[in-house]
Motif scaffolding. Sequence first.
Motif, short mmCIF file in Angstrom:
data_model
loop_
_atom_site.label_atom_id
_atom_site.label_comp_id
_atom_site.label_asym_id
_atom_site.label_seq_id
_atom_site.Cartn_x
_atom_site.Cartn_y
_atom_site.Cartn_z
N ILE A 98 35.00 29.07 -31.34
CA ILE A 98 33.73 28.82 -30.65
C ILE A 98 34.01 27.91 -29.45
CG2 ILE A 98 33.11 26.81 -32.10
CD1 ILE A 98 30.16 27.88 -31.84
N ALA A 99 33.33 28.19 -28.34
CA ALA A 99 33.54 27.40 -27.13
C ALA A 99 32.19 27.02 -26.54
CB ALA A 99 34.35 28.19 -26.10
N PHE A 100 32.13 25.78 -26.04
CA PHE A 100 30.92 25.27 -25.39
C PHE A 100 31.30 24.81 -23.99
CE2 PHE A 100 29.21 24.70 -29.67
CZ PHE A 100 30.34 24.36 -30.40
N VAL A 101 30.38 24.89 -23.08
CA VAL A 101 30.61 24.35 -21.74
C VAL A 101 29.75 23.10 -21.57
CG1 VAL A 101 28.86 25.85 -20.67
CG2 VAL A 101 30.62 24.77 -19.25
N HIS A 102 30.35 22.05 -21.02
CA HIS A 102 29.63 20.83 -20.66
C HIS A 102 29.60 20.74 -19.14
CE1 HIS A 102 30.44 18.44 -24.66
NE2 HIS A 102 29.66 19.50 -24.81
N ARG A 103 28.46 20.38 -18.62
CA ARG A 103 28.33 20.19 -17.17
C ARG A 103 27.92 18.77 -16.84
NH1 ARG A 103 28.27 25.29 -14.70
NH2 ARG A 103 27.83 27.03 -16.11
N ASP A 104 28.17 17.85 -17.74
CA ASP A 104 27.77 16.46 -17.50
C ASP A 104 28.68 15.82 -16.45
OD1 ASP A 104 29.77 16.77 -19.58
OD2 ASP A 104 29.76 14.59 -19.72
N LYS A 105 28.16 14.83 -15.76
CA LYS A 105 28.90 14.07 -14.75
C LYS A 105 29.47 14.98 -13.66
CE LYS A 105 30.16 10.48 -18.06
NZ LYS A 105 31.24 9.71 -18.72
N SER A 106 28.79 16.08 -13.39
CA SER A 106 29.19 16.99 -12.31
C SER A 106 30.58 17.58 -12.51
CB SER A 106 29.13 16.30 -10.94
OG SER A 106 27.82 15.82 -10.69
N HIS A 107 31.13 17.44 -13.70
CA HIS A 107 32.47 17.97 -13.96
C HIS A 107 32.38 19.00 -15.09
CE1 HIS A 107 37.03 17.11 -14.65
NE2 HIS A 107 36.78 18.35 -14.32
N THR A 108 32.34 20.25 -14.72
CA THR A 108 32.24 21.33 -15.71
C THR A 108 33.54 21.44 -16.50
OG1 THR A 108 30.71 22.55 -14.30
CG2 THR A 108 31.87 23.80 -16.00
N HIS A 109 33.43 21.46 -17.82
CA HIS A 109 34.62 21.64 -18.65
C HIS A 109 34.24 22.34 -19.95
CE1 HIS A 109 32.91 17.71 -19.66
NE2 HIS A 109 33.37 17.89 -20.88
N ILE A 110 35.22 22.96 -20.57
CA ILE A 110 35.01 23.76 -21.77
C ILE A 110 35.65 23.06 -22.97
CG2 ILE A 110 35.54 25.97 -22.90
CD1 ILE A 110 35.77 27.15 -20.02
N HIS A 111 34.88 23.00 -24.06
CA HIS A 111 35.43 22.56 -25.35
C HIS A 111 35.59 23.81 -26.21
CE1 HIS A 111 35.06 18.14 -25.03
NE2 HIS A 111 34.07 18.43 -24.19
N LEU A 112 36.79 24.05 -26.65
CA LEU A 112 37.11 25.24 -27.46
C LEU A 112 37.67 24.79 -28.80
CD1 LEU A 112 37.75 28.32 -27.85
CD2 LEU A 112 39.93 27.86 -26.68
N TYR A 113 37.09 25.32 -29.87
CA TYR A 113 37.57 25.03 -31.23
C TYR A 113 37.99 26.34 -31.89
CZ TYR A 113 35.24 20.64 -30.27
OH TYR A 113 34.85 19.47 -29.68
#
Length: 288
Positions: A98-113
């Motif tokens: 499962i993967a989520f995208v975070h767009r906090d602090k103007s820095h888009t990044h993906i958390h993948l588990y």
Amino acid sequence: MIGKGKSIAHTGASMSYGWNQEKEAEVILKEHLHGETPNEITKEFEMLQDLNDNCKKNTLSFVISPTIEDGKLLEKERLEAIARRFVQEMKLQERQAIAFVHRDKSHTHIHLYVNRIDFNGQAYNDSFIGKRSQQAAERVAEQMRLTTVRQVQFEKEFNLREIRAEIKRRHDLAMRQLKPRGMDDYIKAMKANGVDVIPVINKQNKLQGFRFGFDGHNLKGSEVHRNMSLGNIAQQIAGRSTAEIQLSSKTRTATVKLMGKAVDLTPSVSLKVARFILKKAIQKGIGY
């Protein structure tokens, strides 16, 4: 794009962080999973993890971070493609993921588990997973024409070369046109040319060097140019007949004025300056 990876044991806590709605989390990838909450997904992971009692860190956690500029342009479909390609590069297909995208602090990044335990109860080999994660992210970035770490590093090194050259140019200009007689004069001359010169005083209260602040950078003199060490700067100033550098024959110490106070140079710099002044005096005496 940067990729980081590690094996973890705290699946539920990490999953909850990834799904944190305060960070505007959005699910972009779900493989072989049906749950709709972090708790439900964790339980599905654990069903397979119970097949392997020997593996304690049984979840793989990855963070995939495009550059800030790339991230601004990436929509959900492209982010999903990044996650899928990363899974393929790491050879983690046919596993719960499962993967989520975070767009906090103007820095888009993906958390993948990804479940480290497959459907046969076998654990994924996580040797050098950090290094392999970075290499996989590099390959994905190249495939998708995104900025790679190497490109970012090259740009930083190129920009730093330009910064060094500009500080050196302004140093040469200050020495040539303003002809400083002492360290205070030099600091003022560089300030007039847009460069902050920060003295470095050691625990013995001796001046051991300068740092140079320019355009958001803060560099040691030797990092700027080999001719911009304290010893070389002191030599350039000492070569003038009006120089304010004082030498003590008893202590073999060179003293300069700094912010209106007398400050000694370190022994090694003092020796270098003393030798230089002596050489100049001998040359003058024999008519060089």
